[in-house]
Design a protein around this motif. Sequence first.
Motif, short mmCIF file in Angstrom:
data_model
loop_
_atom_site.label_atom_id
_atom_site.label_comp_id
_atom_site.label_asym_id
_atom_site.label_seq_id
_atom_site.Cartn_x
_atom_site.Cartn_y
_atom_site.Cartn_z
N ASN A 49 -17.80 62.64 64.13
CA ASN A 49 -17.05 61.41 63.78
C ASN A 49 -17.84 60.19 63.98
O ASN A 49 -18.32 60.06 65.30
CB ASN A 49 -15.78 61.28 64.64
CG ASN A 49 -14.70 60.20 64.61
OD1 ASN A 49 -14.93 59.16 65.40
ND2 ASN A 49 -14.48 59.71 63.21
N GLN B 284 -18.01 56.12 63.99
CA GLN B 284 -17.12 54.76 63.71
C GLN B 284 -18.19 53.68 63.78
O GLN B 284 -19.02 53.72 64.57
CB GLN B 284 -16.11 54.73 64.84
CG GLN B 284 -15.00 55.41 64.62
CD GLN B 284 -13.82 55.31 65.80
OE1 GLN B 284 -13.68 54.14 65.96
NE2 GLN B 284 -13.09 56.45 66.06
N ASN C 208 -17.38 49.67 64.05
CA ASN C 208 -16.26 48.95 63.61
C ASN C 208 -16.71 47.47 64.08
O ASN C 208 -17.46 47.16 64.94
CB ASN C 208 -15.08 49.05 65.11
CG ASN C 208 -14.61 50.30 64.72
OD1 ASN C 208 -14.40 50.89 63.54
ND2 ASN C 208 -14.50 51.20 65.70
N PHE D 23 -12.07 48.43 60.89
CA PHE D 23 -12.10 49.94 61.40
C PHE D 23 -12.71 50.80 60.20
O PHE D 23 -12.44 50.54 59.08
CB PHE D 23 -10.99 50.45 61.49
CG PHE D 23 -10.97 51.96 61.91
CD1 PHE D 23 -11.60 52.43 63.16
CD2 PHE D 23 -10.30 52.70 60.75
CE1 PHE D 23 -11.57 53.77 63.30
CE2 PHE D 23 -10.36 54.15 61.18
CZ PHE D 23 -10.90 54.65 62.36
N GLU E 178 -19.59 47.57 66.78
CA GLU E 178 -19.88 48.76 67.50
C GLU E 178 -20.13 49.95 66.83
O GLU E 178 -19.18 50.21 66.01
CB GLU E 178 -18.79 48.86 68.78
CG GLU E 178 -19.14 50.18 69.68
CD GLU E 178 -17.91 50.38 70.80
OE1 GLU E 178 -18.13 49.55 71.71
OE2 GLU E 178 -17.31 51.13 70.65
N SER F 153 -20.38 54.00 67.28
CA SER F 153 -19.90 55.11 68.14
C SER F 153 -19.94 56.41 67.36
O SER F 153 -19.73 56.54 66.18
CB SER F 153 -18.78 54.78 68.99
OG SER F 153 -17.72 54.81 67.79
N ALA G 270 -18.75 60.67 67.90
CA ALA G 270 -18.00 61.45 68.71
C ALA G 270 -17.60 62.91 68.10
O ALA G 270 -17.95 62.88 66.90
CB ALA G 270 -16.51 61.06 68.97
#
Lengths: 1109, 226
Positions: free
Chosen positions: B53, B55, B57, B108, B139, B141, B143
């Motif tokens: 995953n 992201q 944002n 998002f 940001e 990220s 995961a």
Amino acid sequence: MRKIHGSTIGLLTVVGIYLSGSSAYAQAWVQLSPTGTTPPPVFGHTSVYDPGTNRMIIFAGATGNDQSLDQVWVLTNANGIGGGSAWTQLLPTGPPPPRRGFHTAVYDPGNNRMTIFGGFHGGASEIAFNDAWVLTNANGLGGTPQWLQLSPTGAAPNRAEHTAIYDSATNRMTIFAGCSGNPTNCGSFLQNSIWTLINANGLGGTPQWVQLSPSGAIPPAGTLKSATYDPASNRMTVFGGASSNAAYVLTNANGLGGIPQWIQLSPTGSLPPGRNSHKAVYRAATNRMTIFSGFSGAQVNDVWVLSNANGLSGAPTWTQILASGSPPLGREASAAVYDPATNRMIVFGGINSPNGLKDVWVLLNADGVVPAPLGLVQSLPNIGGNAGQVTVRVIGSGFQSGASLKLTGLGPDILGTNTAVSDASVLTTTFNLRGVTPGTRTVVVTKLDDTAASLPSGFRVEQGGAPQIWVDIIGRDRVRIGRAQTFYVSYGNRGNIDAAGVPLWIQAPEALQLTPSFDVEPIPPLNMNTPTQPPNAAIEVLALSSNQDPSEIVLGDQQALPLLVRQVSAGSSGWLPITLAASSAVAPFDLEAWVNPPWITEITALTATGDDDAKRCVASIIVTALGWNIGTEATLAVAWYQAMQGMVLRDLGAGHFPVSDKLAFFMALIQDAIRKDSTLPVPASLQTAATNALSLFNTAAACASVSRRIEHKKITLQSVFSLDPNLKTGSQGTGVTRFIAGAEPLRYLVEFENKDTATAPAQQVFITDQLDSVNLDLNTFTLGPMLFGSTQVLPTLGVASYATTLDLRPAKNLLVRISAILNKTTGLLTWSFTSLDPVTGLPPADPLAGFLPPGVGGSVFYTVMPRNGASTGTQIRNTASIVFDTNAPILTPEWSNTIDNTKPTSHTNPLPAQSPPNFPVQWTGSDVGSGIQSFNVYVSDNGGSFAPWLSQTTSTQASYSGVTGHTYSFYSLAKDQTGNIEAPKTLGEASTTASCAASVTSSVTVTRGGFRLNNASQRYVQSIVLKNISASSIAGPVFLVLDGLSTSATLFNPNGTTACVAPLGSPFFNVNIATLAPGGTATAVLEFTNPSNQGITYTTRILHAAGTK
Amino acid sequence: MITMKTATMRKILQLSVLFLGCASLGLAGTLSYNVSLNTSPLVGHAAAPFSLNFQFNDGQGTGDANNTVSLSNFTFGVGGSAVGVPTLVNGASGSLGSGITLTDSAFFNSFTQGFTPGSQLRFLLRFTNNLDSGGTPDEFSFAILDRSGFEIPTLNVANALLIIDIDSASPAVKTFGTDPSATPVGGGGAINMGPAQVTATVPEPSSMTLLSSALAALWIRRRRLA
């Protein structure tokens, strides 16, 4: 309605009185030895007595054949109490009356005037005088006495050796019998005619002689009889003359009230020997006549008492009094007076042939009744607050007029004022407790003869306090169409200080006829300069409306009777009978009653700092409107008080009266303040000033209590065509079990009625009512009104037993003997209404003669307190039995009440140490019994004294508006449905300081991380780093405030929202750091819910340390 | 002997070294990192299947599309492979196989695709470093999600393995190992996996072209000054 007040009719209180037969020689002779120059020996003189100053006034008299005096002498401390007695000769101005003897004299104590009439000059051939003279300042006080000869109109009779009585209420003197000739031919000029001198004291108009023409058995003509007078029944009792021992009663003796009638009494007991030249005195309180001395074949010194001397209240009976002590010499033509306060007869002079006398004797317990020993049982109430005055009723025995009462212990004695003896067992007095030290005290009663009795720990003074007025409506829940139905509006004060000037309203639909069955005095005109006592202090209730007709005060479809109760003493109760009549069927309706503030709580020393919020409110509003100095409030508060005293207070807040009335009220207050303080600036326009003040008043929230209805009670009634007329009802109470506070008396009404279908009037009605002697304090029992038909008997307030005889003539040729008595041992309460034949004094022989015709009813009312300490939940059940003549008893349905003697409890919930200026306060309470009704919440500002914040609120939370930097403490006091109030508190239960946290935004940099959506929590996570860029440490805790946070996002688990430091409503987060040193950093992780995944934006502020965010 | 030409060339070389240094120090441009993660602790774990995953944002919150992240060259090590089709949200495109592009064109932006862990996950991370206004940076990220769709627990509060806040020209790359004391929601025991290894890469040809252009510009400017 015919109303008979107990205080003005003959009554016999049974409790606490012992007859002489049970205590032989309880009477005693005491010879006085007055100082000063003694009057010469004299006989055929007159004496009158001033009970207010304890002075006997002697006038004239014979000193020998053809020798008489015109001297006036005064004997001080004449009853032998109060110090040594002393003789003083008065030297009146004005031409004196001719010297004389065997005249008569009467005295008007209200005006200190003595009226003398007739008598012989002394010469054998000089016929009796017919002149009347008045001596002003007759007791030697109040100025130089002066003789004034009256010039009455009408034919003045010549009389000597006659009798005279005086009715001070009507200012009428009535003379009877005597001789109209000269001393030597009296046998040919004996009289039995009767004359009345109107305006006998020379005041009130031109005096006038009027001859009365009584009916009945006229006593034989003669001289040297005696006559006494009972003002309550307006009856004169005549005894003796020549060698007669017959006694007669003359009704309507003052010539008013109907045609006078002579009735010869038929006393039982051993009759006294016949006599003349004796003396007689009368005690109205016991309806007993005492005769002394006279000529009965010889000059005698015996004493006899005739009970029921006015021919009412039972069969008269003669009893000889055997007094202890050396008796006076036998004598005739002496003078005797009577002091009702001490039950003492004072005798002066006379002749014991051949010697004239000048000795003074006092007969103790002169009416033959020996009071029970002085003793105290209890004080009602036995608790008073030191915020005002308290009127107490002391129950005991042996009380006599003139007794004083005080509280001792814990500092200076507290003397009672306005002390009055209702009867030998009830004494009332008023204590001003303002500011006295709280604690227990001893109740001490002292009689005039200095005997005293005490009740240790009989009274307790509490800190503070206030009146707690209650209202109730007693009566059935229906009215018969076409018949008047009686209800009682009962009121009282369960608080610990007195209230005065209590506005009380009674309201019913206009479609019914609402009629007060009590005396209502109209309000005096508005006159602020003369705050005098109301004209008739005996009337307890005044009309707030200028028109006493209830139908004139219309509130929508209701009619109202606005009243002002003069005084509602602590722990006392009163009742106002009213009737309601429906001429036709009406829908169910309410009969309502309520009281509304303000009332006076500080009667003796009113100041602007008193505890009457409404009073202060009006005063402060006028001060504000006129820009006067704040000190003027005191003046205005006094003016307010006087306005109340003058009974001009209208229902200012409720709008029931026109604006012009309100303006007049405010104008009067302003005027009065100016009169009292000449330094006050006078407004250019009084009306404009009053208008401004009224405008402020109308909008001032603080004055809301002026029109607040409290203790609002109502009963819903139905109109019906028939009902059970014999019923017992009582206190409504609250809830299905009719809870009632233990501090209130229970109220009961028993109604009875001779059925419409009855074939004859009822001659006798007996009502019995077994009281619960376990749970009721029978010492507190108080009789209320007794009614039948349109006749109402009002016993003296506070008495437990009562008897009287009513004369129904001429409307009905009957007497009705009414008695009520409570056996305090068994608790059995009995009333009896008995028809009597006026001639025989026995029940009428005619079966159709009875006091209660078919279709006519009656009622009796009483109150009694629950026993102290009766536990909550105690049920008081009660049933009455009614017996008509010889019929079977009728039992009324049971009436029950449940006692709530438990005070509710409450507390204010804790508050944070710091709060914003506007912060919520919460409180809660509980109650065993009737349940919580309301709360009063008190606040202290910066440690000051607690003051009311919220009154009678039913809410359990409210927002308090404080000032930043001030510390506030709160406590709550709960009131339950029956009026029990939580015990007073002196300490706050929750405190907080109104303050805002300081901002250190400029000293801290905030570095934000970005957002990541945590799939597990579905919250966006953001890291924040705070750094102290200043040179000083920042004390924690440190709060990060997010201003302007996007509406789509919500900060998860904030520590609060800003409510003190603007902008308000922003969420803030505790960074949880004790100190942020210079250059130091702290990290915070924020989480946001953001379901719509919109952008999350905000700006930041940093607040720190103490204070509200 | 250093001639004028020699000196000029030396200057150019100095400038080019300086430029390369500037790229690594964060002057606006594209930054590139090789990311390597030992995924062997995931092999055969009960919380499988797993997904990657990513992201990206928007800090400004408005979807200003001022930065782009590209992820490429995915390798999964022995026994590993990409699985299934990606889930793309807003500014996400591509796949593990073809490479991924994330643009902050919305607040998002998310990419998720299943994978079978092998011995080592490797990929190339490139992103631009334009700063956002408003105080909150864009940001990026990364995961790993387990079978429940929730992140495997890491020592980061958001359970990320890698976070880059584009708050400067040379933003920090923060990596986090798994939380050895927390078990995945998807089942199985706690995962003890160290943080990713992140190394900056040398400029690729396209970057050298940009560098040549810059040198040319400098040369022209130098000539004009001369």
